[in-house]
Motif scaffolding. Structure first.
Motif, PDB file in Angstrom:
ATOM      1  N   MET A  72       0.739  -1.050   0.028  1.00 10.80           N
ATOM      2  CA  MET A  72      -0.009  -0.062   0.093  1.00 10.80           C
ATOM      3  C   MET A  72       0.851   1.360   0.004  1.00 10.80           C
ATOM      4  SD  MET A  72      -3.027  -0.809   2.758  1.00 10.80           S
ATOM      5  CE  MET A  72      -3.605   0.709   2.679  1.00 10.80           C
ATOM      6  N   GLN A  73       0.518   2.263  -0.594  1.00 11.38           N
ATOM      7  CA  GLN A  73       1.042   3.804  -0.624  1.00 11.38           C
ATOM      8  C   GLN A  73       1.121   4.190   0.828  1.00 11.38           C
ATOM      9  OE1 GLN A  73      -0.350   6.364  -3.430  1.00 11.38           O
ATOM     10  NE2 GLN A  73       1.790   7.679  -3.691  1.00 11.38           N
ATOM     11  N   LYS A  74       2.260   4.671   0.992  1.00  8.61           N
ATOM     12  CA  LYS A  74       2.482   5.653   2.343  1.00  8.61           C
ATOM     13  C   LYS A  74       1.393   6.670   2.171  1.00  8.61           C
ATOM     14  CE  LYS A  74       6.716   5.469   1.922  1.00  8.61           C
ATOM     15  NZ  LYS A  74       8.026   5.925   2.089  1.00  8.61           N
ATOM     16  N   ARG A  75       1.066   7.153   3.538  1.00  4.18           N
ATOM     17  CA  ARG A  75       0.101   8.302   3.629  1.00  4.18           C
ATOM     18  C   ARG A  75       0.706   9.311   4.431  1.00  4.18           C
ATOM     19  NH1 ARG A  75      -5.859   7.459   4.867  1.00  4.18           N
ATOM     20  NH2 ARG A  75      -5.109   5.805   6.304  1.00  4.18           N
ATOM     21  N   ALA A  76       0.624  10.540   4.010  1.00  2.00           N
ATOM     22  CA  ALA A  76       1.173  11.768   4.939  1.00  2.00           C
ATOM     23  C   ALA A  76       0.187  12.662   4.875  1.00  2.00           C
ATOM     24  CB  ALA A  76       2.685  12.118   4.352  1.00  2.00           C
ATOM     25  N   ARG A  77       0.112  13.274   6.171  1.00  2.00           N
ATOM     26  CA  ARG A  77      -0.717  14.344   6.764  1.00  2.00           C
ATOM     27  C   ARG A  77      -0.038  15.644   6.898  1.00  2.00           C
ATOM     28  NH1 ARG A  77      -5.847  16.197   5.211  1.00  2.00           N
ATOM     29  NH2 ARG A  77      -7.221  16.488   6.885  1.00  2.00           N
ATOM     30  N   LEU A  78      -0.370  16.597   6.311  1.00  2.00           N
ATOM     31  CA  LEU A  78       0.420  17.903   6.575  1.00  2.00           C
ATOM     32  C   LEU A  78      -0.589  18.751   7.561  1.00  2.00           C
ATOM     33  CD1 LEU A  78       2.473  20.215   6.290  1.00  2.00           C
ATOM     34  CD2 LEU A  78       1.538  21.052   4.476  1.00  2.00           C
ATOM     35  N   ILE A  79      -0.155  19.038   8.698  1.00  2.00           N
ATOM     36  CA  ILE A  79      -0.878  19.854   9.745  1.00  2.00           C
ATOM     37  C   ILE A  79      -0.049  21.139   9.832  1.00  2.00           C
ATOM     38  CG2 ILE A  79      -1.816  19.975  11.965  1.00  2.00           C
ATOM     39  CD1 ILE A  79      -1.951  16.695  12.072  1.00  2.00           C
ATOM     40  N   TYR A  80      -0.761  22.216   9.734  1.00  2.00           N
ATOM     41  CA  TYR A  80       0.082  23.379   9.538  1.00  2.00           C
ATOM     42  C   TYR A  80      -0.626  24.626  10.213  1.00  2.00           C
ATOM     43  CZ  TYR A  80      -2.247  25.113   5.417  1.00  2.00           C
ATOM     44  OH  TYR A  80      -3.365  25.364   4.448  1.00  2.00           O
ATOM     45  N   ASN A  81       0.102  25.559  10.718  1.00  2.00           N
ATOM     46  CA  ASN A  81      -0.385  26.753  11.401  1.00  2.00           C
ATOM     47  C   ASN A  81      -0.350  27.753  10.178  1.00  2.00           C
ATOM     48  OD1 ASN A  81      -0.893  29.012  12.827  1.00  2.00           O
ATOM     49  ND2 ASN A  81      -0.162  28.459  14.701  1.00  2.00           N
ATOM     50  N   PRO A  82      -1.230  28.389   9.623  1.00  2.00           N
ATOM     51  CA  PRO A  82      -1.064  29.361   8.556  1.00  2.00           C
ATOM     52  C   PRO A  82      -0.896  30.732   9.042  1.00  2.00           C
ATOM     53  CG  PRO A  82      -3.454  29.141   9.285  1.00  2.00           C
ATOM     54  CD  PRO A  82      -2.946  28.022  10.044  1.00  2.00           C
ATOM     55  N   THR A  83      -0.787  30.867  10.323  1.00  2.00           N
ATOM     56  CA  THR A  83      -0.309  32.405  10.876  1.00  2.00           C
ATOM     57  C   THR A  83       1.179  32.174  11.237  1.00  2.00           C
ATOM     58  OG1 THR A  83      -1.314  31.928  13.163  1.00  2.00           O
ATOM     59  CG2 THR A  83      -2.547  32.865  11.572  1.00  2.00           C
ATOM     60  N   SER A  84       1.792  31.172  11.444  1.00  2.00           N
ATOM     61  CA  SER A  84       3.307  30.737  12.046  1.00  2.00           C
ATOM     62  C   SER A  84       3.973  31.748  10.907  1.00  2.00           C
ATOM     63  CB  SER A  84       3.432  29.541  11.996  1.00  2.00           C
ATOM     64  OG  SER A  84       2.871  28.827  12.973  1.00  2.00           O
ATOM     65  N   GLY A  85       5.099  32.243  11.432  1.00  2.00           N
ATOM     66  CA  GLY A  85       6.218  32.829  11.016  1.00  2.00           C
ATOM     67  C   GLY A  85       5.816  33.951   9.739  1.00  2.00           C
ATOM     68  N   GLN A  86       5.100  34.886  10.189  1.00  2.00           N
ATOM     69  CA  GLN A  86       4.387  35.759   9.033  1.00  2.00           C
ATOM     70  C   GLN A  86       3.875  34.742   7.735  1.00  2.00           C
ATOM     71  OE1 GLN A  86       7.813  38.027   8.615  1.00  2.00           O
ATOM     72  NE2 GLN A  86       6.922  39.606  10.147  1.00  2.00           N
ATOM     73  N   GLU A  87       3.028  34.019   8.056  1.00  2.00           N
ATOM     74  CA  GLU A  87       2.408  33.115   7.283  1.00  2.00           C
ATOM     75  C   GLU A  87       3.423  32.600   6.225  1.00  2.00           C
ATOM     76  OE1 GLU A  87      -0.666  35.707   5.225  1.00  2.00           O
ATOM     77  OE2 GLU A  87      -1.981  35.991   7.069  1.00  2.00           O
TER      78      GLU A  87
END
Length: 340
Positions: free
Chosen positions: A1-16
């Motif tokens: 099976m293909q590996k799955r990745a989930r990107l969880i990100y804060n949109p306001t971090s580091g001046q966007e």
């Protein structure tokens, strides 16, 4: 099976900074063979925590967390209690980025950080547990100076970054006070007064990379540091020693201990707030436990010093054999008749 990745990100971090880099990061992860999706954190409390838990229970192989130390801490708290935990990769985009600094992950460049995942360099990392249910990855601390993170408004953090912490820290230095307490650790008990307490998991604390200079990332130990003075000039002198190669660890004003567990009991009515990874984590009394090799992180082992990683059993056996051989050679040389 293909590996799955989930990107969880804060949109306001580091001046966007993260927000602008998401499309390219997703493309990079796809290129590494992951079926990839993204989640943008929301202003509500525990947004990243709940999504990390959901992704882990859904069977994702990798969670990539983009943001500052606070967002990383949330994701860790989402997966740490689970029996099956995905690997974590960090894309630092916060203010201090202490954890990324310790793992030698590029800061201020989300694309470069994402590309490191392709090196497949991982390390099973220690994390801390507080109160039996709260988790942290870098530092548990107490003392008025550690309250800097609460005192700096988020708007100033975004605008001025680490400079905002430095300015506020200098402002609070004259307000340091001594706290009477009792601390239980593996080596015994400390009873007395201190101004600052640090229980570090890495060598990078508050932007200082020498506060715990011999900290290892996966050895199962905290570095417990107690500062036994509140005198402003002495504190400044200790900071100078920290910056001068970590020479503070041998100073009589500092208690420096390796321990797997720590219990902190205030012995007065004075409130003691506990800072976990830069955020308010509750009040003392508190028990801290080191969970050895609890979560697998993608790291940049090419740039992490060998002494920051615990040796494997095979490496320890080889080292013991080498030391034994060296001692035998020394003994032989002492016994051998001297040549005229």
């Amino acid at each position: 099976m293909q590996k799955r990745a989930r990107l969880i990100y804060n949109p306001t971090s580091g001046q966007e900074l993260m927000l602008k880099a998401v499309p390219e990061i997703l493309e990079i992860l796809e290129g590494f063979g992951y079926e990839t999706s993204a989640f943008q954190t929301k202003p509500e409390a525990n947004s990243a925590l709940e999504e990390a838990k959901r992704a882990a229970l859904a069977g994702f192989d990798l969670i990539v967390v983009g943001g500052g130390d606070g967002t990383i801490n949330e994701v860790v708290n989402g997966i740490a209690p689970l029996d099956k935990r995905p690997a974590l990769a960090i894309i630092p985009a916060g203010t201090t980025n202490d954890y990324a600094r310790a793992l030698k992950i590029p800061r201020g460049n989300p694309v470069a950080a994402a590309k490191l995942i392709g090196k497949n360099q991982v390390l099973q990392m220690d994390i801390g547990r507080a109160y039996g249910e709260r988790y942290f990855i870098n530092i548990a601390a107490a003392g008025s100076l550690t309250e800097v993170t609460y005192a700096v408004p988020s708007q100033l953090k975004t605008m001025f970054g680490y400079l905002a912490y430095l300015v506020k820290g200098v402002e609070l230095l004259p307000q340091l006070t001594m706290i009477p307490l009792r601390i239980e650790h593996d080596e015994g008990v400390f009873e007395g007064e201190v101004s600052l307490i640090f229980a570090a998991l890495t060598n990078s604390v508050g932007g200082f990379e020498q506060l715990a200079p011999d900290a290892q990332l996966d050895d199962g130990f905290f570095t417990l540091i107690l500062i036994k003075t509140a005198n402003l000039l002495e504190i400044l002198d200790l900071i100078r020693l920290v910056l001068n190669g970590g020479k503070h660890i041998e100073d009589k004003r500092v208690v420096y201990i390796k321990t797997r567990t720590i219990t902190i009991h205030p012995t007065s009515d004075q409130r003691m707030m506990i800072n976990l990874d830069g955020e308010y984590g509750g009040d003392a009394p508190i028990k801290l436990e080191n969970l050895n090799k609890h979560i697998t992180f993608f790291v940049n082992t090419d740039d992490i010093a060998d002494e920051a990683m615990a040796a494997s059993p095979a490496e320890l056996e080889c080292l013991a054999m080498a030391q034994k051989f060296s001692h035998e050679v020394d003994d032989w040389e002492k016994r051998a008749p001297k040549q005229e």
